[in-house]
Scaffold this motif. Sequence first.
Motif, PDB file in Angstrom:
ATOM      1  N   LEU A  22       0.610  -1.116   0.357  1.00 34.14           N
ATOM      2  CA  LEU A  22       0.149  -0.140  -0.196  1.00 34.14           C
ATOM      3  C   LEU A  22       0.864   1.388   0.157  1.00 34.14           C
ATOM      4  O   LEU A  22       0.764   1.931  -0.527  1.00 34.14           O
ATOM      5  N   GLY A  23       2.022   1.567   1.108  1.00 38.87           N
ATOM      6  CA  GLY A  23       2.670   1.944   1.099  1.00 38.87           C
ATOM      7  C   GLY A  23       3.770   2.821  -0.739  1.00 38.87           C
ATOM      8  O   GLY A  23       3.744   4.022  -1.001  1.00 38.87           O
ATOM      9  N   ASP A  24       3.796   1.436  -0.962  1.00 36.75           N
ATOM     10  CA  ASP A  24       4.802   1.704  -2.336  1.00 36.75           C
ATOM     11  C   ASP A  24       3.875   2.074  -3.496  1.00 36.75           C
ATOM     12  O   ASP A  24       3.793   2.666  -4.397  1.00 36.75           O
ATOM     13  N   ILE A  25       3.316   1.424  -3.102  1.00 36.27           N
ATOM     14  CA  ILE A  25       1.689   1.712  -4.372  1.00 36.27           C
ATOM     15  C   ILE A  25       1.015   3.922  -3.570  1.00 36.27           C
ATOM     16  O   ILE A  25       1.815   4.182  -5.471  1.00 36.27           O
ATOM     17  N   LEU A  26       1.359   3.807  -3.071  1.00 40.28           N
ATOM     18  CA  LEU A  26       1.113   5.326  -3.060  1.00 40.28           C
ATOM     19  C   LEU A  26       2.552   6.774  -3.660  1.00 40.28           C
ATOM     20  O   LEU A  26       1.936   7.483  -3.649  1.00 40.28           O
ATOM     21  N   LYS A  27       3.053   6.035  -2.966  1.00 36.87           N
ATOM     22  CA  LYS A  27       4.850   6.480  -3.548  1.00 36.87           C
ATOM     23  C   LYS A  27       4.975   6.521  -4.792  1.00 36.87           C
ATOM     24  O   LYS A  27       4.805   7.559  -5.477  1.00 36.87           O
ATOM     25  N   LYS A  28       4.369   5.997  -5.244  1.00 28.60           N
ATOM     26  CA  LYS A  28       4.527   6.003  -7.087  1.00 28.60           C
ATOM     27  C   LYS A  28       3.046   6.277  -7.363  1.00 28.60           C
ATOM     28  O   LYS A  28       3.895   6.622  -8.362  1.00 28.60           O
ATOM     29  N   LEU A  29       2.468   6.577  -6.763  1.00 27.62           N
ATOM     30  CA  LEU A  29       1.095   7.285  -7.806  1.00 27.62           C
ATOM     31  C   LEU A  29       1.378   9.215  -6.671  1.00 27.62           C
ATOM     32  O   LEU A  29       0.684   9.415  -7.384  1.00 27.62           O
ATOM     33  N   GLY A  30       2.316   9.497  -6.319  1.00 25.99           N
ATOM     34  CA  GLY A  30       2.657  10.303  -5.773  1.00 25.99           C
ATOM     35  C   GLY A  30       2.592  11.085  -3.995  1.00 25.99           C
ATOM     36  O   GLY A  30       2.076  11.978  -3.751  1.00 25.99           O
ATOM     37  N   TYR A  31       1.212  10.351  -3.126  1.00 24.55           N
ATOM     38  CA  TYR A  31       0.796  10.900  -2.350  1.00 24.55           C
ATOM     39  C   TYR A  31       0.977  10.551  -1.422  1.00 24.55           C
ATOM     40  O   TYR A  31       1.225   9.117  -0.915  1.00 24.55           O
ATOM     41  N   ASP A  32       2.119  11.226  -0.950  1.00 25.37           N
ATOM     42  CA  ASP A  32       3.720  10.300   0.007  1.00 25.37           C
ATOM     43  C   ASP A  32       3.026  11.711   1.012  1.00 25.37           C
ATOM     44  O   ASP A  32       3.534  11.234   2.535  1.00 25.37           O
ATOM     45  N   SER A  33       2.495  12.573   0.743  1.00 24.14           N
ATOM     46  CA  SER A  33       2.206  12.841   2.827  1.00 24.14           C
ATOM     47  C   SER A  33       1.479  12.488   3.635  1.00 24.14           C
ATOM     48  O   SER A  33       1.462  12.769   4.358  1.00 24.14           O
ATOM     49  N   ILE A  34       1.150  11.091   3.396  1.00 22.66           N
ATOM     50  CA  ILE A  34       0.652  10.359   4.165  1.00 22.66           C
ATOM     51  C   ILE A  34       1.476   9.403   4.746  1.00 22.66           C
ATOM     52  O   ILE A  34       1.346   8.653   5.468  1.00 22.66           O
ATOM     53  N   LEU A  35       2.658   9.338   4.130  1.00 21.81           N
ATOM     54  CA  LEU A  35       3.694   8.280   4.511  1.00 21.81           C
ATOM     55  C   LEU A  35       4.964   8.236   5.784  1.00 21.81           C
ATOM     56  O   LEU A  35       4.746  10.094   5.501  1.00 21.81           O
ATOM     57  N   ALA A  36       5.154   7.216   6.214  1.00 24.35           N
ATOM     58  CA  ALA A  36       6.279   7.608   6.958  1.00 24.35           C
ATOM     59  C   ALA A  36       7.098   7.497   6.870  1.00 24.35           C
ATOM     60  O   ALA A  36       7.899   6.982   5.152  1.00 24.35           O
ATOM     61  N   SER A  37       8.099   7.265   7.242  1.00 25.18           N
ATOM     62  CA  SER A  37       9.576   7.656   7.008  1.00 25.18           C
ATOM     63  C   SER A  37      10.225   6.447   6.563  1.00 25.18           C
ATOM     64  O   SER A  37      11.544   6.408   5.592  1.00 25.18           O
ATOM     65  N   ASP A  38      10.035   5.270   6.960  1.00 30.40           N
ATOM     66  CA  ASP A  38       9.987   3.774   6.109  1.00 30.40           C
ATOM     67  C   ASP A  38       8.838   3.259   5.521  1.00 30.40           C
ATOM     68  O   ASP A  38       9.395   2.173   4.710  1.00 30.40           O
ATOM     69  N   GLY A  39       8.998   4.649   4.660  1.00 28.85           N
ATOM     70  CA  GLY A  39       7.851   4.199   3.350  1.00 28.85           C
ATOM     71  C   GLY A  39       6.540   3.427   3.313  1.00 28.85           C
ATOM     72  O   GLY A  39       5.527   3.744   2.533  1.00 28.85           O
ATOM     73  N   LYS A  40       5.620   3.214   4.813  1.00 28.33           N
ATOM     74  CA  LYS A  40       4.644   2.832   4.861  1.00 28.33           C
ATOM     75  C   LYS A  40       3.260   4.060   5.015  1.00 28.33           C
ATOM     76  O   LYS A  40       4.406   5.534   5.655  1.00 28.33           O
ATOM     77  N   VAL A  41       2.326   3.914   5.604  1.00 24.86           N
ATOM     78  CA  VAL A  41       1.272   4.688   5.841  1.00 24.86           C
ATOM     79  C   VAL A  41       1.980   4.645   7.232  1.00 24.86           C
ATOM     80  O   VAL A  41       1.966   4.170   8.118  1.00 24.86           O
ATOM     81  N   ARG A  42       1.542   6.339   7.733  1.00 23.04           N
ATOM     82  CA  ARG A  42       1.864   6.360   9.072  1.00 23.04           C
ATOM     83  C   ARG A  42       1.147   5.593   9.785  1.00 23.04           C
ATOM     84  O   ARG A  42      -0.178   5.251   9.474  1.00 23.04           O
ATOM     85  N   ASN A  43       1.787   5.373  11.444  1.00 26.59           N
ATOM     86  CA  ASN A  43       0.572   5.147  11.955  1.00 26.59           C
ATOM     87  C   ASN A  43      -0.389   6.733  12.349  1.00 26.59           C
ATOM     88  O   ASN A  43      -0.029   7.228  12.114  1.00 26.59           O
ATOM     89  N   GLY A  44      -1.544   6.112  12.472  1.00 30.97           N
ATOM     90  CA  GLY A  44      -3.205   7.204  13.040  1.00 30.97           C
ATOM     91  C   GLY A  44      -3.779   6.940  12.526  1.00 30.97           C
ATOM     92  O   GLY A  44      -4.451   6.446  11.131  1.00 30.97           O
TER      93      GLY A  44
END
Length: 401
Positions: free
Chosen positions: A125-147
């Motif tokens: 999921l994190g990889d997909i969002l990064k690929k699509l340019g939606y990185d404001s939701i991602l943590a430094s490890d590339g996964k979606v942030r906790n929260g």
Amino acid sequence: MKLDFPRYTERLGAVSIHAVQRIYELDSGKSKGFLSSHQTIKKFDYDEISNILHDMAIIIPVKEEKLKLLEGVLSGIPNECLVVIVSNSPRSPVDRFEMEVGTVRQLGRFMDKRLVMIHQRDPALGDILKKLGYDSILASDGKVRNGKAEGMVVGLLIARMYQKDYVGFIDSDNYVPGAVNEYVKIFAAGFGMATTPYSNVRVSWVFKPKVRNNSLQFSKWGRVSEITNKNLNALLSNITGFETEVIKTGNSGEHALSMPLAESLHYSSGYSIEPYEFVDVFEKFGGLFASQYPKMIEKGVEIFQIETRNPHFHEDKGRAHLNDMLEAALATIAGSKACPAELKESLEEQMAQLAETKSHRKTDYRKKYPIIEPINTVPGDDFAKELREKAETFSRFGGLR
């Protein structure tokens, strides 16, 4: 359902904030029409509610919730709705997420309900969002942030993928399935009353009972809700120049958005998401700043607040959890571009008092509660294709693909 029309409305630019509305009947019958001359009551036939529910997804963010509570919440959601469960439960040493999947799979056989599940921290999921340019939701490890907010936004993306017109949010810690059923029908009634495609329906709990001295005390407001509402009203009062108490749902976890509005909002991380929706709507559509959404300004944005008949029984997660929620709300209001200096100073004093109970370290709230970009920046078809192909935790039940 039978409820009153809004009795009072505060207006800020293109935003209409309706005062709390009261429900008179949870089920007003199947018959068409309304055999009364009242012009203050709105009646929804069962079919009207059902038609809206068919176009609605209910998003349930989950983290280490008791499985019996999750079962109860699922049993209360009307069958017409798509259910999207976004879990951030731990996967080791015991895999809580797999326990949740097993529970949902077993229930799905009997419910015949359309359900979707995903783990918030799924690496794909994190990889997909990064690929699509939606990185404001991602943590430094590339996964979606906790929260909590991050899980809700993932749910929004999935609801949009299934082309839903409305999205509702239900917390997973509710003890009363009948209350959950009422919340969802309140969402439908609010959308049925809306005069614009851009609407927000927020639940106002009639009571939040607590056990004190071995008996139930039916409190009207919790401490966090009372303080959040007071400060949101102070923000609105400072902007308009007229004191108001119209906002009663600043921390409402049970709320819903029309998809056109949901797609256009920024979201604030963690527990700050609910009060930030008010702040973002004020900033975008309140006529305070130049807007990138002239069509929405023309049509207007409506915020409905509807009081339940069922009291709200939920899991007690302790004072530290409540303080975290309160800090998030205060920081969100203080960080608004529309917040005047005097109110900001008051909010900072309140946050400093909270910090004394936690730690003496100065907090950078902009980093602690980062802003998540609107989901309309994510290409929907690409997201759907990638998610179906690559996300290992993406499970579907009830014939969904």
